[in-house]
Write a protein that holds these residues in place. Structure first.
Motif, PDB file in Angstrom:
ATOM      1  N   GLU A  56       0.833  -1.206   0.000  1.00 28.73           N
ATOM      2  CA  GLU A  56       0.000   0.000   0.000  1.00 28.73           C
ATOM      3  C   GLU A  56       0.870   1.259   0.000  1.00 28.73           C
ATOM      4  O   GLU A  56       1.042   1.932   1.012  1.00 28.73           O
ATOM      5  CB  GLU A  56      -0.938  -0.008   1.202  1.00 28.73           C
ATOM      6  CG  GLU A  56      -1.983  -1.109   1.123  1.00 28.73           C
ATOM      7  CD  GLU A  56      -2.981  -0.985   2.236  1.00 28.73           C
ATOM      8  OE1 GLU A  56      -3.950  -0.213   2.066  1.00 28.73           O
ATOM      9  OE2 GLU A  56      -2.787  -1.646   3.269  1.00 28.73           O
ATOM     10  N   VAL A  57       1.442   1.551  -1.163  1.00 27.63           N
ATOM     11  CA  VAL A  57       2.339   2.703  -1.339  1.00 27.63           C
ATOM     12  C   VAL A  57       1.756   3.604  -2.419  1.00 27.63           C
ATOM     13  O   VAL A  57       1.250   3.134  -3.437  1.00 27.63           O
ATOM     14  CB  VAL A  57       3.759   2.232  -1.742  1.00 27.63           C
ATOM     15  CG1 VAL A  57       4.634   3.406  -2.127  1.00 27.63           C
ATOM     16  CG2 VAL A  57       4.396   1.433  -0.613  1.00 27.63           C
ATOM     17  N   PHE A  58       1.818   4.899  -2.184  1.00 26.75           N
ATOM     18  CA  PHE A  58       1.445   5.878  -3.200  1.00 26.75           C
ATOM     19  C   PHE A  58       2.433   7.034  -3.137  1.00 26.75           C
ATOM     20  O   PHE A  58       3.267   7.108  -2.244  1.00 26.75           O
ATOM     21  CB  PHE A  58       0.001   6.361  -3.017  1.00 26.75           C
ATOM     22  CG  PHE A  58      -0.242   7.138  -1.756  1.00 26.75           C
ATOM     23  CD1 PHE A  58      -0.173   8.513  -1.763  1.00 26.75           C
ATOM     24  CD2 PHE A  58      -0.544   6.494  -0.571  1.00 26.75           C
ATOM     25  CE1 PHE A  58      -0.392   9.241  -0.603  1.00 26.75           C
ATOM     26  CE2 PHE A  58      -0.777   7.213   0.591  1.00 26.75           C
ATOM     27  CZ  PHE A  58      -0.699   8.583   0.576  1.00 26.75           C
ATOM     28  N   VAL A  59       2.349   7.927  -4.102  1.00 25.60           N
ATOM     29  CA  VAL A  59       3.299   9.039  -4.187  1.00 25.60           C
ATOM     30  C   VAL A  59       2.536  10.356  -4.277  1.00 25.60           C
ATOM     31  O   VAL A  59       1.684  10.528  -5.142  1.00 25.60           O
ATOM     32  CB  VAL A  59       4.223   8.893  -5.424  1.00 25.60           C
ATOM     33  CG1 VAL A  59       5.233  10.030  -5.477  1.00 25.60           C
ATOM     34  CG2 VAL A  59       4.925   7.549  -5.411  1.00 25.60           C
ATOM     35  N   ILE A  76       0.474   3.349   3.481  1.00 27.21           N
ATOM     36  CA  ILE A  76      -0.691   3.293   4.346  1.00 27.21           C
ATOM     37  C   ILE A  76      -0.414   2.225   5.402  1.00 27.21           C
ATOM     38  O   ILE A  76      -0.083   1.088   5.075  1.00 27.21           O
ATOM     39  CB  ILE A  76      -1.955   2.908   3.556  1.00 27.21           C
ATOM     40  CG1 ILE A  76      -2.210   3.892   2.410  1.00 27.21           C
ATOM     41  CG2 ILE A  76      -3.158   2.801   4.478  1.00 27.21           C
ATOM     42  CD1 ILE A  76      -2.498   5.292   2.837  1.00 27.21           C
ATOM     43  N   VAL A  77      -0.534   2.599   6.671  1.00 30.58           N
ATOM     44  CA  VAL A  77      -0.344   1.653   7.776  1.00 30.58           C
ATOM     45  C   VAL A  77      -1.479   1.830   8.779  1.00 30.58           C
ATOM     46  O   VAL A  77      -2.094   2.885   8.852  1.00 30.58           O
ATOM     47  CB  VAL A  77       1.025   1.831   8.478  1.00 30.58           C
ATOM     48  CG1 VAL A  77       2.171   1.529   7.531  1.00 30.58           C
ATOM     49  CG2 VAL A  77       1.172   3.225   9.047  1.00 30.58           C
ATOM     50  N   ARG A  78      -1.707   0.790   9.523  1.00 34.63           N
ATOM     51  CA  ARG A  78      -2.697   0.833  10.588  1.00 34.63           C
ATOM     52  C   ARG A  78      -1.972   0.706  11.917  1.00 34.63           C
ATOM     53  O   ARG A  78      -1.279  -0.277  12.158  1.00 34.63           O
ATOM     54  CB  ARG A  78      -3.695  -0.297  10.412  1.00 34.63           C
ATOM     55  CG  ARG A  78      -4.647  -0.023   9.261  1.00 34.63           C
ATOM     56  CD  ARG A  78      -5.223  -1.295   8.654  1.00 34.63           C
ATOM     57  NE  ARG A  78      -5.814  -1.054   7.352  1.00 34.63           N
ATOM     58  CZ  ARG A  78      -5.120  -1.012   6.208  1.00 34.63           C
ATOM     59  NH1 ARG A  78      -3.836  -1.172   6.188  1.00 34.63           N
ATOM     60  NH2 ARG A  78      -5.744  -0.791   5.068  1.00 34.63           N
ATOM     61  N   GLY A  81      -5.362   0.922  15.701  1.00 28.55           N
ATOM     62  CA  GLY A  81      -6.722   1.092  15.226  1.00 28.55           C
ATOM     63  C   GLY A  81      -6.957   2.285  14.323  1.00 28.55           C
ATOM     64  O   GLY A  81      -8.080   2.541  13.910  1.00 28.55           O
ATOM     65  N   VAL A  82      -5.907   3.024  13.994  1.00 24.33           N
ATOM     66  CA  VAL A  82      -6.041   4.207  13.144  1.00 24.33           C
ATOM     67  C   VAL A  82      -5.240   3.986  11.858  1.00 24.33           C
ATOM     68  O   VAL A  82      -4.103   3.527  11.897  1.00 24.33           O
ATOM     69  CB  VAL A  82      -5.517   5.468  13.875  1.00 24.33           C
ATOM     70  CG1 VAL A  82      -5.601   6.682  12.985  1.00 24.33           C
ATOM     71  CG2 VAL A  82      -6.286   5.682  15.166  1.00 24.33           C
ATOM     72  N   THR A  83      -5.817   4.320  10.718  1.00 27.60           N
ATOM     73  CA  THR A  83      -5.127   4.213   9.437  1.00 27.60           C
ATOM     74  C   THR A  83      -4.501   5.561   9.105  1.00 27.60           C
ATOM     75  O   THR A  83      -5.186   6.587   9.132  1.00 27.60           O
ATOM     76  CB  THR A  83      -6.109   3.806   8.331  1.00 27.60           C
ATOM     77  OG1 THR A  83      -6.709   2.558   8.698  1.00 27.60           O
ATOM     78  CG2 THR A  83      -5.404   3.664   6.996  1.00 27.60           C
ATOM     79  N   ILE A  84      -3.194   5.531   8.797  1.00 26.97           N
ATOM     80  CA  ILE A  84      -2.476   6.769   8.482  1.00 26.97           C
ATOM     81  C   ILE A  84      -1.579   6.565   7.269  1.00 26.97           C
ATOM     82  O   ILE A  84      -1.294   5.433   6.880  1.00 26.97           O
ATOM     83  CB  ILE A  84      -1.610   7.246   9.671  1.00 26.97           C
ATOM     84  CG1 ILE A  84      -0.515   6.222   9.991  1.00 26.97           C
ATOM     85  CG2 ILE A  84      -2.455   7.550  10.885  1.00 26.97           C
ATOM     86  CD1 ILE A  84       0.564   6.741  10.920  1.00 26.97           C
ATOM     87  N   ALA A  85      -1.133   7.662   6.700  1.00 26.33           N
ATOM     88  CA  ALA A  85      -0.101   7.643   5.660  1.00 26.33           C
ATOM     89  C   ALA A  85       1.171   8.168   6.311  1.00 26.33           C
ATOM     90  O   ALA A  85       1.139   9.166   7.028  1.00 26.33           O
ATOM     91  CB  ALA A  85      -0.504   8.527   4.483  1.00 26.33           C
ATOM     92  N   ARG A  86       2.278   7.464   6.073  1.00 24.36           N
ATOM     93  CA  ARG A  86       3.564   7.903   6.638  1.00 24.36           C
ATOM     94  C   ARG A  86       4.662   7.680   5.606  1.00 24.36           C
ATOM     95  O   ARG A  86       4.455   7.019   4.587  1.00 24.36           O
ATOM     96  CB  ARG A  86       3.874   7.142   7.926  1.00 24.36           C
ATOM     97  CG  ARG A  86       4.217   5.684   7.685  1.00 24.36           C
ATOM     98  CD  ARG A  86       4.629   4.996   8.952  1.00 24.36           C
ATOM     99  NE  ARG A  86       5.018   3.623   8.672  1.00 24.36           N
ATOM    100  CZ  ARG A  86       5.293   2.738   9.588  1.00 24.36           C
ATOM    101  NH1 ARG A  86       5.226   3.066  10.863  1.00 24.36           N
ATOM    102  NH2 ARG A  86       5.646   1.520   9.262  1.00 24.36           N
ATOM    103  N   TYR A  87       5.835   8.230   5.898  1.00 28.21           N
ATOM    104  CA  TYR A  87       6.989   8.002   5.031  1.00 28.21           C
ATOM    105  C   TYR A  87       7.204   6.511   4.836  1.00 28.21           C
ATOM    106  O   TYR A  87       7.095   5.739   5.803  1.00 28.21           O
ATOM    107  CB  TYR A  87       8.262   8.591   5.628  1.00 28.21           C
ATOM    108  CG  TYR A  87       8.258  10.088   5.741  1.00 28.21           C
ATOM    109  CD1 TYR A  87       8.173  10.895   4.621  1.00 28.21           C
ATOM    110  CD2 TYR A  87       8.369  10.697   6.979  1.00 28.21           C
ATOM    111  CE1 TYR A  87       8.174  12.269   4.721  1.00 28.21           C
ATOM    112  CE2 TYR A  87       8.381  12.081   7.092  1.00 28.21           C
ATOM    113  CZ  TYR A  87       8.279  12.852   5.959  1.00 28.21           C
ATOM    114  OH  TYR A  87       8.281  14.206   6.064  1.00 28.21           O
TER     115      TYR A  87
END
Length: 94
Positions: A56-59, A76-78, A81-87
């Protein structure tokens, strides 16, 4: 000249967009400018992370007057219980 009109005349429009890694690859391949991305975000490294760790990688791409000025690969990581986008790779990879 007021601040609003000065800002419009001195700064070009900046835009942002989100792409799949595949769609953004040409921006990496066409660029030898390390100012667009950090060493830990070079295309082979990001592809390897996507293939082996997290698909689950995007740019996120930031453009100034149409020219790319920043490539920001995110995953995208969970967490808790929260889904976030990180480096990509988390904080230890940058």
């Amino acid at each position: 000249m007021n601040v609003t009109s000065r800002a419009k005349s001195e700064f070009s429009p900046v835009s942002a967009a989100v792409f799949s890694l595949e769609d953004a690859s040409s921006l990496w391949e066409d660029s030898t400018d390390l100012d667009l991305f950090g060493v830990a975000q070079m295309l082979p490294w990001v592809r390897g992370w996507k293939d082996c760790v997290n698909p689950e990688v995007f740019v996120a791409v930031l453009r100034d007057s149409g020219a790319a000025i920043l490539l920001l690969p995110l995953e995208i990581v969970r967490l808790r219980g929260v889904t976030i986008a990180r480096y990509v790779g988390g904080s230890h990879a940058n």
